[in-house]
Design a protein around this motif. Structure first.
Motif, short mmCIF file in Angstrom:
data_model
loop_
_atom_site.label_atom_id
_atom_site.label_comp_id
_atom_site.label_asym_id
_atom_site.label_seq_id
_atom_site.Cartn_x
_atom_site.Cartn_y
_atom_site.Cartn_z
N PHE A 55 0.84 -1.20 0.00
CA PHE A 55 0.00 0.00 0.00
C PHE A 55 0.87 1.26 0.00
CE2 PHE A 55 -3.71 -2.51 1.65
CZ PHE A 55 -4.59 -2.14 0.65
N ALA A 56 1.96 1.23 0.75
CA ALA A 56 2.86 2.38 0.81
C ALA A 56 3.44 2.66 -0.58
CB ALA A 56 3.98 2.12 1.81
N GLY A 57 3.78 1.59 -1.30
CA GLY A 57 4.29 1.77 -2.65
C GLY A 57 3.26 2.38 -3.58
N GLU A 58 2.01 1.90 -3.46
CA GLU A 58 0.94 2.45 -4.30
C GLU A 58 0.70 3.92 -4.00
OE1 GLU A 58 -2.73 0.28 -4.83
OE2 GLU A 58 -1.76 -1.57 -4.16
N ALA A 59 0.93 4.32 -2.76
CA ALA A 59 0.70 5.71 -2.36
C ALA A 59 1.91 6.60 -2.67
CB ALA A 59 0.38 5.78 -0.87
N GLY A 60 2.99 5.99 -3.17
CA GLY A 60 4.16 6.78 -3.54
C GLY A 60 5.10 7.09 -2.40
N LEU A 61 5.00 6.36 -1.30
CA LEU A 61 5.91 6.58 -0.17
C LEU A 61 7.28 5.98 -0.48
CD1 LEU A 61 3.11 7.09 1.19
CD2 LEU A 61 4.09 6.13 3.27
N SER A 62 8.30 6.55 0.11
CA SER A 62 9.66 6.04 -0.06
C SER A 62 9.85 4.76 0.74
CB SER A 62 10.68 7.08 0.40
OG SER A 62 10.59 7.24 1.82
N HIS A 63 10.92 4.03 0.45
CA HIS A 63 11.23 2.81 1.20
C HIS A 63 11.46 3.14 2.67
CE1 HIS A 63 11.29 0.20 -2.25
NE2 HIS A 63 12.20 0.95 -2.86
N GLU A 64 12.08 4.29 2.92
CA GLU A 64 12.34 4.70 4.30
C GLU A 64 11.04 4.99 5.04
OE1 GLU A 64 15.85 5.17 1.88
OE2 GLU A 64 13.81 6.00 1.64
N GLU A 65 10.12 5.66 4.37
CA GLU A 65 8.83 5.96 4.99
C GLU A 65 8.06 4.66 5.25
OE1 GLU A 65 7.47 10.32 3.34
OE2 GLU A 65 7.51 8.66 1.91
N ALA A 66 8.10 3.74 4.31
CA ALA A 66 7.41 2.46 4.48
C ALA A 66 8.00 1.68 5.66
CB ALA A 66 7.51 1.64 3.20
N ALA A 67 9.31 1.68 5.78
CA ALA A 67 9.95 0.98 6.89
C ALA A 67 9.55 1.60 8.22
CB ALA A 67 11.47 1.01 6.72
N PHE A 68 9.45 2.91 8.25
CA PHE A 68 9.04 3.62 9.46
C PHE A 68 7.62 3.20 9.86
CE2 PHE A 68 7.08 7.44 11.42
CZ PHE A 68 7.92 7.58 12.52
N LEU A 69 6.72 3.12 8.86
CA LEU A 69 5.35 2.74 9.14
C LEU A 69 5.25 1.27 9.56
CD1 LEU A 69 3.37 4.58 6.32
CD2 LEU A 69 3.93 5.36 8.63
N GLU A 70 6.05 0.41 8.95
CA GLU A 70 6.04 -0.99 9.34
C GLU A 70 6.51 -1.16 10.78
OE1 GLU A 70 8.24 -2.84 6.03
OE2 GLU A 70 6.35 -3.86 5.57
N ALA A 71 7.44 -0.32 11.22
CA ALA A 71 7.87 -0.36 12.62
C ALA A 71 6.72 0.03 13.54
CB ALA A 71 9.06 0.59 12.83
N HIS A 72 5.89 0.97 13.09
CA HIS A 72 4.72 1.36 13.87
C HIS A 72 3.69 0.24 13.94
CE1 HIS A 72 5.03 6.06 13.96
NE2 HIS A 72 6.02 5.46 14.58
N VAL A 73 3.52 -0.49 12.83
CA VAL A 73 2.63 -1.65 12.86
C VAL A 73 3.12 -2.66 13.88
CG1 VAL A 73 1.84 -3.66 11.55
CG2 VAL A 73 1.73 -1.41 10.52
N ALA A 74 4.42 -2.91 13.89
CA ALA A 74 5.00 -3.86 14.85
C ALA A 74 4.75 -3.41 16.28
CB ALA A 74 6.49 -4.03 14.58
N GLU A 75 4.88 -2.11 16.53
CA GLU A 75 4.60 -1.59 17.87
C GLU A 75 3.15 -1.85 18.25
OE1 GLU A 75 6.06 2.34 19.09
OE2 GLU A 75 7.22 2.37 17.23
N GLU A 76 2.26 -1.61 17.31
CA GLU A 76 0.83 -1.82 17.60
C GLU A 76 0.53 -3.30 17.85
OE1 GLU A 76 -1.72 1.85 15.85
OE2 GLU A 76 -1.82 -0.04 14.74
N THR A 77 0.97 -4.16 16.96
CA THR A 77 0.64 -5.58 17.10
C THR A 77 1.27 -6.18 18.36
OG1 THR A 77 2.45 -6.19 15.60
CG2 THR A 77 0.24 -5.95 14.65
N ASN A 78 2.45 -5.69 18.73
CA ASN A 78 3.09 -6.17 19.96
C ASN A 78 2.38 -5.69 21.22
OD1 ASN A 78 5.10 -7.60 18.61
ND2 ASN A 78 6.53 -5.88 18.60
N SER A 79 1.57 -4.64 21.06
CA SER A 79 0.87 -4.10 22.23
C SER A 79 -0.61 -4.50 22.25
CB SER A 79 0.99 -2.58 22.28
OG SER A 79 0.18 -1.96 21.29
N MET A 80 -1.01 -5.42 21.39
CA MET A 80 -2.40 -5.89 21.38
C MET A 80 -2.65 -6.79 22.58
SD MET A 80 -2.72 -6.65 17.26
CE MET A 80 -3.96 -7.92 17.50
N ARG A 81 -3.74 -6.55 23.28
CA ARG A 81 -4.09 -7.34 24.46
C ARG A 81 -5.59 -7.64 24.46
NH1 ARG A 81 0.61 -6.90 24.27
NH2 ARG A 81 2.10 -6.21 25.88
N LEU A 82 -5.94 -8.82 24.93
CA LEU A 82 -7.36 -9.12 25.15
C LEU A 82 -7.85 -8.36 26.37
CD1 LEU A 82 -7.51 -13.01 24.69
CD2 LEU A 82 -8.14 -11.26 23.01
#
Length: 207
Positions: A55-82
């Motif tokens: 999706f980042a590629g389709e939106a024209g984001l750079s590889h650096e920006e995509a990597a930054f966002l993927e790190a944020h996804v990892a933060e979110e998924t690691n903090s998911m709790r029931l």
């Protein structure tokens, strides 16, 4: 309604079964850059089986920006709790012989981490990015009830969105409970309001 007529429960995921302790909103920048606008981008994110990087590629984001966002996804998924009452409630419902489905608007990176949180695999998962439709589109609910082999009248939908998890399912013939964890409602939805997931057990006469 008598409990013996209910064969299964459909649950929303986020805000109902689990929450994110460290929200980062990683898709926000993609939505800002999306050529067709935020609404089109949101629909695509929720209904396409595509990674954040694509999706980042389709939106024209750079590889650096995509990597930054993927790190944020990892933060979110690691903090998911029931929520604390969820495992016991799900186990109790299964112990009473009810089928369990999850009907949720999800982007692809959140599906697998969410399933790992659950005490058992749901009988059906209707994740929007896999189904190709999102709530409140009728087809995602239909996918769930057909997968369970039940009629809508034999199921209850439970979730924290008044429209997606109560009003639309009710219109489609399902029983529905609105989960209002904040206690902001005045029980205006014909009494079909609960403030904890354990309220499902009470509604069915199991507690």
């Amino acid at each position: 309604m008598e409990p013996r007529h209910i064969k299964g429960v459909l649950f929303d995921a986020f805000g109902t079964l689990c929450h994110i302790e460290s929200p980062r909103l990683p898709y926000r920048l993609i939505m800002k850059r999306w050529e067709k606008g935020a609404a089109d981008c949101y629909q695509a994110i929720m209904t396409r089986d595509v990674s954040l990087a694509e999706f980042a590629g389709e939106a024209g984001l750079s590889h650096e920006e995509a990597a930054f966002l993927e790190a944020h996804v990892a933060e979110e998924t690691n903090s998911m709790r029931l929520f604390t009452e969820v495992p016991q409630t799900l186990q109790a419902l299964r112990g009473h012989g009810l089928k369990i489905a999850v009907v949720s608007n999800l982007a692809k990176p959140y599906g697998a981490p969410f399933l790992k949180l659950l005490p058992f695999e749901p009988d059906v998962r209707a994740f929007s990015y896999e189904v190709g439709a999102r709530k409140p589109e009728a087809s995602i609910y239909r996918y769930a009830w057909e997968g369970l082999g039940c009629a809508p009248s034999e199921l209850i939908m439970v979730g924290d969105s008044l429209q997606n998890d109560y009003q639309v399912p009710h219109e489609l013939g399902l029983h529905a409970l609105w989960l209002d964890r904040e206690g902001s409602s005045l029980q205006s939805e014909d009494g079909h309001v609960i403030h904890s997931l354990q309220g499902v057990l009470g509604y069915l006469g199991f507690d």
